[in-house]
Design an enzyme around this catalytic site. Structure first.
Site, PDB file in Angstrom:
ATOM      1  N   ALA A  78     -38.750  49.447  48.908  1.00 25.47           N
ATOM      2  CA  ALA A  78     -39.770  48.609  49.547  1.00 25.47           C
ATOM      3  C   ALA A  78     -39.127  47.525  50.402  1.00 25.47           C
ATOM      4  CB  ALA A  78     -40.683  47.988  48.489  1.00 25.47           C
TER       5      ALA A  78
ATOM      6  N   GLY B  85     -33.375  52.629  44.467  1.00 31.21           N
ATOM      7  CA  GLY B  85     -34.231  51.943  43.506  1.00 31.21           C
ATOM      8  C   GLY B  85     -35.586  51.621  44.121  1.00 31.21           C
ATOM      9  N   CYS B  86     -36.536  51.276  43.248  1.00 32.06           N
ATOM     10  CA  CYS B  86     -37.886  51.004  43.732  1.00 32.06           C
ATOM     11  C   CYS B  86     -37.920  49.743  44.590  1.00 32.06           C
ATOM     12  CB  CYS B  86     -38.861  50.887  42.565  1.00 32.06           C
ATOM     13  SG  CYS B  86     -38.356  49.754  41.257  1.00 32.06           S
ATOM     14  N   TYR B  87     -37.352  48.650  44.093  1.00 38.42           N
ATOM     15  CA  TYR B  87     -37.353  47.416  44.888  1.00 38.42           C
ATOM     16  C   TYR B  87     -36.599  47.611  46.210  1.00 38.42           C
ATOM     17  CZ  TYR B  87     -39.076  44.559  40.906  1.00 38.42           C
ATOM     18  OH  TYR B  87     -39.804  43.999  39.889  1.00 38.42           O
TER      19      TYR B  87
END
Lengths: 346, 346, 346, 346
Positions: B154, B149-151
């Site tokens: 990061a 996932g994006c979160y």
């Protein structure tokens, strides 16, 4: 591998040249200049290039910038360029000048609209106007190309097919233009401060914008007649994009479909012009980051007028992408090289 | 030339796969699917691709999507993917699944956070977690990669170096995350309607976001211990970008400079991770459109805590770019192929 | 009708004072000052006031600004205010200072965070900290109020109820703050230029922001103990709004509902604080243009932490609205006078 | 204290009526209706009104909405209003209808532009066109006012003075209009989804927008002659604001200054129209949240044309503010009551 220099690489158009050339397979950037940032790494000013580009800004020496390179891009502010460009041309290297200083042919007109005397009036006619779709063969053989302004690029690509075959009256043409904020450059200004430009909409330089005579000059070249237009730019709260809404009175009874076919025929084979189907209009986001110009139109039979919409990215087709397209032509490369850029949307 | 299929190409991550693959020199897209848009040209849905891409959407047939291709990307919504993916895997073709359905290893945890039972619990452990910087060798040999996932991308890239050498307490880690609006997908929603999301700032799914257990699972893998974090996502009025602000209590007396050196050493040779110098913090705009992750940090000696900032483009390193990075590894290509993308800023 | 003067009315907080006071039924603005704009009409600088407000800016004379008025607002930049304020106070007129110069009690702390020596250390303790919800009675009797900063207002209103009844550990409190761009003032700056701040997200002054000791000082006053927090501000691409996300470890077993009840009880009767129901979190747009502070919270039983969200308009409750609230109290008016402002949303 | 009802209070214009009436000293809102939200508190749908407004939405009963009230606002979508309004009028209560259904006088024209037959053609002429600056006396005595559209308000206020004294040719008038996104209503739509509308610029409904005949009808009333215009609306990535750029060929030799004086004279005493000095052009942000219309202009002697710029807030002077101005006139109140709203800028 061609070698190139870029003068004035701390502005948005300079950085955009480097963004696009980064993936250009036939070109190496060997020298970048900046007065303000001499001695700094490129990525200190543009941190998005960290680890990607490590040239150091040099101060600009017009007599040395061409040494050992195959082409020079000059991305200086207008009124600066007219002092530098003549000295660079003298080095006998191909030059693409992105400023407004060598687009107009007449010093008198320059003075009238730019409100300053031209420092090199004798060189003004030497620059070939670098709009490949209208001027390709001259650019191919040119040593000195004056790269068009953002508004003129969108306006001229939108209006040019109408100037063929006497389709419209040449009086009363109106170009209502809208631009994102990068068109105002990289230096902070009170009206471009984020809280001022955000959630904000206004016209500026009404009937006084310096791109007006540039558009008229090239329209006249196409039409073979004197033309005076109304040109009104507006500031739009977004980063990139120019949209021109062009109004002209038709000379003939023609349908939207027929006129779209005329545009398709006019731009047949052009790699960067897309004519949209009837009922569809360009959106700047669909050309963002790309060298494309999208054009849509509608004939309003009620009023006998055509409305043409043309959209570009002001920093790409309106500046640095077009400069690279010109470079490709001048260096004998395929015109599309390095410019296959799908839009980043959203 | 490898051939690939993309299932679910009408969402933002599907379109972003195609934007990046458009310039990938080793891959051809041969099939794209969409339920809603079957029968339409790709450019009818994404007009920025007019003249560039003319594949037609097909309806999704999980048993046929792999026919004749070297790899399949599944860009379906979570809870859809779990029904389709097992059938695609059975075709014996390498698969990268961009949904959240196969990232968690335990069906129970999935149910707890996604609020729905998993349809294929037996396949959950088969997916290799596709974060190359932490898991490269497993990805290289994998047939089935669950793209992060994006979160989590990061967050994990930001926190991972702290989990080495017992640098921090594992209790009390806080990840305050911020995302642009494309993270909410392409379907119109009331709170993402322009006038609602513009000039607006809020947290959402506080202590309930389904990326929480994904982050914890991978942190635990690195730390070898149970970890529970606080994760709070916020919606930011911009299109793209994720920024994670990570707070952790230090176990040792360490300076900002020493910790930056530790991060540089941890990520030595990584093509897509950039560790910023002291006093400099990442901005999402510097990674926009790229596969980069920028990381900056500061030790606050007063409180004995480190603050780590990590920024990615949620649609690229947080989704489609990373999926292509995984594809490159799975197909034996250079990991960076097609991913040399300088940020378009501004 | 009370008469008031405003020093420094060319900044955003000065203009916002005038916007709100325009409809205040008990106050007349009789004098506005500005160094840069002396001699200009107010509406020449703020054209939104054309036809509404026609005072002319005067140069600031600290010894004369109080002549004939009932209260003076000082909306000067910090480090300017400390030179002017002592002279204005000496005129024996009630003063509300909107700068940061008289909020801290100790010159040493000021120097440490503002990186400059204080010019009037002897006056620092004289200013009453102007957060009415926490300090109402002192403000009522005060002649000199130091109006709180935007971040401290949101942070303190969010955290104050937790400092009562030993609900939380005082170690490890984290305040992750986000602000719109007007928080950076009205003067153009490179990083606040529209194309730079738009579509952009970053932290700044990490562990170094001068509002940190202001928050700590007032938290300590409430808790009766030394407190050190982590405070990280972020810049959000929107005009107005501050959101604080506050993390604290709970000392007691308490549910979200119980804690919401505690907040409601703590703020009972407060006209400008709204406690949101469980599962609902504040959005800055709902307080835009108003003096309200919206607070929502969630207990995360898994980690034993509470997450509190508090939102204000940085120019209203975070500056000029609160200054008027203080003025109302100091002049013996109903505290809400002139502040019944429903948010303009969208 | 007058009592009023609002039908359709879940849209942006309904909420804006309530935002402005909240501080109106002579009016009480006693009833609000909504089909979708019947039974909900107003602040459940518009959380910015929490603690400020606690009416509950009722379902709309056209025969009961007028019971006990002094005036009814109908803020329903067009094509809904034409079914409801006739029944409300029959209750013998003053009505302001904010929809487009009763602005046009001829059913045939309505059908042509709205693409649907009118359900109450017999009532179409009964509505008084509610643009007070052009129609004040009729509004004062009216029982049924059709509140103008946002584009027509800006266009007509900008063009009206030119239609006096034969200043311009009536052929070839062009109105290039730009609007913020709230003009598209509150319901989510694909092209108004934040990532689609943000960083985006396009024309829409080119030569087909339903406000065209409304503008023409009122221009004809002023000019006493048939008029056909070109009207092109554009969507601008901001929340509020309409800007019209009007082009007309002058009949007479007149300077910018003379024409500005003509405008000032034409609008002498008007509380909500501001004529800007030469060289200054309106910005939508200066009228945001207010009932003002700012007008600037420039004579282009080169082309013999005048360019007029007029700006309003589409939700206030373009909808709800103007409706309240009409209400004030109809109820015999001072026209400005409740409308002294300085713009919130930024």
């Amino acid at each position: 591998m061609a070698k190139i220099s870029i003068a004035g690489a701390t502005g948005y158009t300079g950085a955009e040249l480097i963004r696009i050339l980064y993936n250009h397979p036939e070109v190496d950037i060997v020298r970048i200049t900046s007065e303000r940032s001499a001695g700094f790494h490129f990525s200190a000013i543009f941190p998005q290039f960290r680890n990607l580009m490590d040239l150091t800004f040099e101060p600009l020496d017009p007599d040395a910038i061409a040494a050992g390179v195959d082409l020079v891009f000059l991305a200086l502010p207008h009124t600066d360029s007219m002092h530098v460009t003549p000295r660079v041309i003298r080095q006998n290297v191909p030059v693409v000048d992105l400023s407004g200083d060598f687009r107009l042919n007449q010093a008198k007109v320059y003075t009238e609209w730019y409100k300053v005397d031209h420092a090199a009036p004798g060189e003004m006619e030497k620059g070939v106007y670098g709009l490949p779709e209208l001027n390709r063969e001259k650019i191919r053989g040119a040593r000195f190309v004056a790269n068009p302004g953002c508004y003129p690029t969108a306006a001229l690509l939108g209006v040019a097919p109408l100037l063929k075959d006497s389709l419209i009256h040449l009086e009363g043409i109106i170009i209502d233009a809208k631009s994102g904020v990068t068109g105002g450059g990289k230096s902070p200004k009170a009206h471009l401060h984020f809280p001022e430009a955000n959630e904000s909409l206004m016209a500026y330089k009404v009937a006084e914008h310096q791109h007006t005579p540039e558009i008229e000059q090239e329209m006249e070249r196409l039409a073979g007649r004197k033309i005076e237009i109304n040109f009104t730019p507006h500031l739009i709260p977004m980063n990139r994009g120019v949209l021109c809404t062009i109004y002209a009175a038709l000379n003939q009874n023609v349908t939207t479909k027929q006129l779209i076919d005329h545009y398709k025929s006019y731009y047949r084979g052009e790699p960067f012009v897309r004519i949209l189907p009837a009922g569809t209009y360009p959106n700047t986001k669909n050309v963002r980051g790309t060298n494309a110009c999208d054009i849509g139109l509608k004939v309003d039979a009620r009023t006998g007028r055509v409305i043409v919409l043309s959209a570009i990215d002001n920093l790409v087709k309106g500046a640095s992408g077009q400069a690279i397209q010109n470079m490709n032509l001048m260096l004998g490369l395929d015109e599309k090289t390095g410019l296959s850029l799908p839009a980043m949307t959203p």
